[in-house]
Design a protein around this motif. Sequence first.
Motif, PDB file in Angstrom:
ATOM      1  N   GLU A  96       0.833  -1.206   0.000  1.00 51.90           N
ATOM      2  CA  GLU A  96       0.000   0.000   0.000  1.00 51.90           C
ATOM      3  C   GLU A  96       0.870   1.259   0.000  1.00 51.90           C
ATOM      4  N   GLN A  97       2.008   1.181   0.686  1.00 53.79           N
ATOM      5  CA  GLN A  97       2.900   2.332   0.750  1.00 53.79           C
ATOM      6  C   GLN A  97       3.456   2.682  -0.628  1.00 53.79           C
ATOM      7  N   TYR A  98       3.748   1.673  -1.443  1.00 53.28           N
ATOM      8  CA  TYR A  98       4.217   1.936  -2.796  1.00 53.28           C
ATOM      9  C   TYR A  98       3.208   2.799  -3.559  1.00 53.28           C
ATOM     10  N   HIS A  99       1.943   2.477  -3.419  1.00 51.75           N
ATOM     11  CA  HIS A  99       0.916   3.238  -4.132  1.00 51.75           C
ATOM     12  C   HIS A  99       0.837   4.677  -3.614  1.00 51.75           C
ATOM     13  N   ASP A 100       1.059   4.880  -2.320  1.00 51.34           N
ATOM     14  CA  ASP A 100       1.084   6.230  -1.772  1.00 51.34           C
ATOM     15  C   ASP A 100       2.239   7.030  -2.368  1.00 51.34           C
ATOM     16  N   VAL A 101       3.398   6.393  -2.468  1.00 48.32           N
ATOM     17  CA  VAL A 101       4.581   7.078  -3.007  1.00 48.32           C
ATOM     18  C   VAL A 101       4.342   7.507  -4.449  1.00 48.32           C
ATOM     19  N   PRO A 110      -2.668  10.598  -1.952  1.00 47.38           N
ATOM     20  CA  PRO A 110      -2.443   9.169  -1.715  1.00 47.38           C
ATOM     21  C   PRO A 110      -3.715   8.401  -1.381  1.00 47.38           C
ATOM     22  N   ALA A 111      -4.689   9.098  -0.802  1.00 44.93           N
ATOM     23  CA  ALA A 111      -5.945   8.428  -0.464  1.00 44.93           C
ATOM     24  C   ALA A 111      -6.716   8.015  -1.707  1.00 44.93           C
ATOM     25  N   ASP A 112      -6.372   8.635  -2.852  1.00 46.71           N
ATOM     26  CA  ASP A 112      -7.094   8.336  -4.086  1.00 46.71           C
ATOM     27  C   ASP A 112      -6.382   7.298  -4.955  1.00 46.71           C
ATOM     28  N   VAL A 113      -5.175   6.895  -4.591  1.00 45.75           N
ATOM     29  CA  VAL A 113      -4.416   5.927  -5.386  1.00 45.75           C
ATOM     30  C   VAL A 113      -4.079   4.746  -4.483  1.00 45.75           C
ATOM     31  N   ASN A 114      -4.888   3.727  -4.575  1.00 48.24           N
ATOM     32  CA  ASN A 114      -4.726   2.554  -3.724  1.00 48.24           C
ATOM     33  C   ASN A 114      -4.519   1.306  -4.573  1.00 48.24           C
ATOM     34  N   TYR A 115      -4.072   0.259  -3.926  1.00 49.08           N
ATOM     35  CA  TYR A 115      -3.970  -1.020  -4.608  1.00 49.08           C
ATOM     36  C   TYR A 115      -5.334  -1.394  -5.182  1.00 49.08           C
TER      37      TYR A 115
END
Length: 233
Positions: A96-101, A110-115
């Motif tokens: 999940e952190q990768y998607h935030d980055v 980051p709340a809009d780009v999640n796995y």
Amino acid sequence: MKLRYLNYLTAVVLGSILLGCSDNDNSYMYDDMMDDDMSVDFSGTFVQVDHLGRPGINTTLSYDMEGQPSIKDAHNTTIPSEMTAAFQAGFQARLEQYHDVYAIKLGLDPADVNYENNILGLDAATLTTVLAADVLEVAPNLPTTYFDPGTDFDNDGRILVPDGDEVALTGRRPSDDIIDVSLILFFGGMEGNRFSGQDLDDDGMADLPRLTSDGVSLTATISTMFPYLGAPE
């Protein structure tokens, strides 16, 4: 998609690396393991240092912190039956952190780009539960492959999207591109191409990162017979 691996016989990879140790810590050297009569000396204490079930998974999803004991090393020395309980939550958090980055890099919240559930229909918790245990599943009645999308069985033009003839996680062939398959499962989303370097505004420049491939293809010729080694190049 019904997950085929649920009924598989889980087989711990026979190729886990074992290093022999003696008082001088050098007995793992090949020459030191050979007696004068060329028989192998297996005396000493053997210590597991790695697993070879799914290359790259531990490296990608381990969450080592500076000054803290290595999670990657701990994973490599943990027996498979204890891996999921010990590492799944951390692997999921890292995914999940990768998607935030990447969201921050793209200037997004980051709340809009999640796995996004992947081509196998696995959510983040299920995927990391499967991958936390570094073993290969064996499916006696199916072809051995890390992932084979099959054909475009439903003729929708999307070969990676499950349509009934795909086979996944039933073992591993020497020719399987393990890294690309893993990246597609991490970042490809439901159609396998979510982050594939798309040019969204047709200006000739990629607007999304290319996360679904390492760009490295197999160049060696692999034998079809054990031990599957190709001719020297």
